[in-house]
Motif scaffolding. Sequence first.
Motif, PDB file in Angstrom:
ATOM      1  N   VAL A  87      19.224  28.398  26.381  1.00 40.72           N
ATOM      2  CA  VAL A  87      18.009  28.493  27.058  1.00 40.72           C
ATOM      3  C   VAL A  87      17.954  27.279  28.072  1.00 40.72           C
ATOM      4  N   ARG A  88      18.064  26.148  27.562  1.00 40.50           N
ATOM      5  CA  ARG A  88      18.068  24.934  28.388  1.00 40.50           C
ATOM      6  C   ARG A  88      18.980  25.279  29.811  1.00 40.50           C
ATOM      7  N   TRP A  89      20.071  25.635  29.672  1.00 36.87           N
ATOM      8  CA  TRP A  89      21.059  25.790  30.893  1.00 36.87           C
ATOM      9  C   TRP A  89      20.677  27.018  31.756  1.00 36.87           C
ATOM     10  N   ASN A  90      20.232  28.075  31.136  1.00 34.97           N
ATOM     11  CA  ASN A  90      20.052  29.092  31.824  1.00 34.97           C
ATOM     12  C   ASN A  90      18.660  29.396  32.440  1.00 34.97           C
ATOM     13  N   THR A  91      17.750  28.760  32.047  1.00 41.30           N
ATOM     14  CA  THR A  91      16.241  28.889  32.737  1.00 41.30           C
ATOM     15  C   THR A  91      16.279  27.924  33.987  1.00 41.30           C
ATOM     16  N   ASP A  92      17.168  27.342  34.449  1.00 41.16           N
ATOM     17  CA  ASP A  92      17.228  26.616  35.658  1.00 41.16           C
ATOM     18  C   ASP A  92      18.472  27.121  36.336  1.00 41.16           C
ATOM     19  N   LYS A  93      18.042  27.938  37.532  1.00 44.12           N
ATOM     20  CA  LYS A  93      19.336  28.626  38.140  1.00 44.12           C
ATOM     21  C   LYS A  93      20.258  27.699  39.192  1.00 44.12           C
ATOM     22  N   ARG A  94      20.082  26.484  38.563  1.00 43.90           N
ATOM     23  CA  ARG A  94      21.217  25.618  39.234  1.00 43.90           C
ATOM     24  C   ARG A  94      22.711  25.795  38.464  1.00 43.90           C
ATOM     25  N   LEU A 125      28.650  28.110  37.933  1.00 40.56           N
ATOM     26  CA  LEU A 125      29.691  29.149  37.851  1.00 40.56           C
ATOM     27  C   LEU A 125      30.196  29.253  39.202  1.00 40.56           C
ATOM     28  N   SER A 126      29.778  29.058  40.448  1.00 39.79           N
ATOM     29  CA  SER A 126      30.520  29.012  41.721  1.00 39.79           C
ATOM     30  C   SER A 126      31.607  28.220  41.657  1.00 39.79           C
ATOM     31  N   ALA A 127      31.390  26.932  41.127  1.00 44.01           N
ATOM     32  CA  ALA A 127      32.588  26.034  41.079  1.00 44.01           C
ATOM     33  C   ALA A 127      33.688  26.550  40.106  1.00 44.01           C
ATOM     34  N   ALA A 128      33.288  27.329  39.212  1.00 44.14           N
ATOM     35  CA  ALA A 128      34.355  27.695  38.160  1.00 44.14           C
ATOM     36  C   ALA A 128      34.787  28.937  38.621  1.00 44.14           C
ATOM     37  N   GLY A 129      34.670  29.417  39.949  1.00 41.52           N
ATOM     38  CA  GLY A 129      35.421  30.498  40.513  1.00 41.52           C
ATOM     39  C   GLY A 129      34.673  31.659  40.458  1.00 41.52           C
ATOM     40  N   VAL A 130      33.729  31.904  39.922  1.00 40.58           N
ATOM     41  CA  VAL A 130      32.910  33.016  39.815  1.00 40.58           C
ATOM     42  C   VAL A 130      32.222  33.456  41.494  1.00 40.58           C
ATOM     43  N   PRO A 131      32.325  34.523  41.896  1.00 39.29           N
ATOM     44  CA  PRO A 131      31.854  34.949  43.188  1.00 39.29           C
ATOM     45  C   PRO A 131      30.401  34.984  43.079  1.00 39.29           C
ATOM     46  N   ALA A 150      14.024  27.587  41.589  1.00 44.20           N
ATOM     47  CA  ALA A 150      15.150  27.637  40.698  1.00 44.20           C
ATOM     48  C   ALA A 150      14.747  27.893  39.304  1.00 44.20           C
ATOM     49  N   VAL A 151      13.416  27.739  38.914  1.00 36.98           N
ATOM     50  CA  VAL A 151      12.862  28.349  37.646  1.00 36.98           C
ATOM     51  C   VAL A 151      11.748  29.355  37.923  1.00 36.98           C
ATOM     52  N   SER A 152      12.158  30.275  37.565  1.00 35.44           N
ATOM     53  CA  SER A 152      11.185  31.648  37.766  1.00 35.44           C
ATOM     54  C   SER A 152      11.605  32.652  36.822  1.00 35.44           C
ATOM     55  N   ALA A 153      10.930  33.701  36.818  1.00 37.22           N
ATOM     56  CA  ALA A 153      10.991  35.130  35.865  1.00 37.22           C
ATOM     57  C   ALA A 153      10.338  36.103  36.712  1.00 37.22           C
TER      58      ALA A 153
END
Length: 306
Positions: free
Chosen positions: A93-100, A105-111, A138-141
């Motif tokens: 939750v902590r990681w995923n609720t901020d869209k940064r 993921l981009s740095a890890a090679g995800v398009p 960056a934080v929204s729903a």
Amino acid sequence: MTNHYQSTRGEPRVALVTCTELVDLDPDDRLVLAPLAARGIAAEAVVWDDADVDWSSYDLVVLRSPWDYALRRDEFVAWASSVPALVNPAEVVRWNTDKRYLAELSAAGVPTVPTSWVGPGESWLPPADTGEYVIKPAVSAGSQDTGRYDLADPEHRQLAAAHVRRLSDARRVTMVQPYLTAVDTEGETALLFLAGPDGLAFSHAIRKGPMLTGPDPGPDGLYKAEEITARTAAPAQLAVAEKTLAVVPGGTAQLLYARVDLIPGPDGAPVLVELELTEPSLFLGYADGAPDRLAEAVTTHLARRG
């Protein structure tokens, strides 16, 4: 054969976490109640910020529709950290609720959709080019505080700058992304994954029609209306989804569900728009057996804690 989990306190109790605007759950989420009951699991809707709730009395606490958290994220993350047996868990939750997280993921090679970030107090001017852009916090729903701007239009340029200032003044981080025009024709594809005995597994996919028609009009409810239809996932979409899930911090074994939202990029290949691990709509009503699969996912997580 169904593996029926039995709590040491008798019938297992599951909280389906929601918000005060949806005290009886979102209609889609209610579809899982009967399959859970058929498995001997007592599920009830519980509002996340209800101070009278004893969260330790539940065998599993499942995040579903706490969609009013965006302006209170710190409070929500602190609440999540205090809840035992929470899924998806508090660190997710902590990681995923901020869209940064998209930058990670981009740095890890995800398009991913190219994204620039504007922090509170930072100045921002619309890019010199005249394409269309999406601006959102960056934080929204539920696509709250999200707008689409055609920078060839002088008025849109002013409105875009005002949108960023409004978010900045509220101490919120802003995301600026090019608008992917394929969403107007192909739509957005959401791929749903649910926990199973062998880990997170693909369940079903849906298509979302285009939602953003212009500048952000301001507050308009918990979420924008969506046009949803069933969709068959293409191999390229599944490949991007699997690549995305493979780099989730802590791995996917901890997850009850995941939703991977994709749009075709300029070359037609799918790119990640969002990875929803906190409170995604699961669109259970758009795929045969999906409510049962979610009930089985709950049963799987209960068994792990038994």
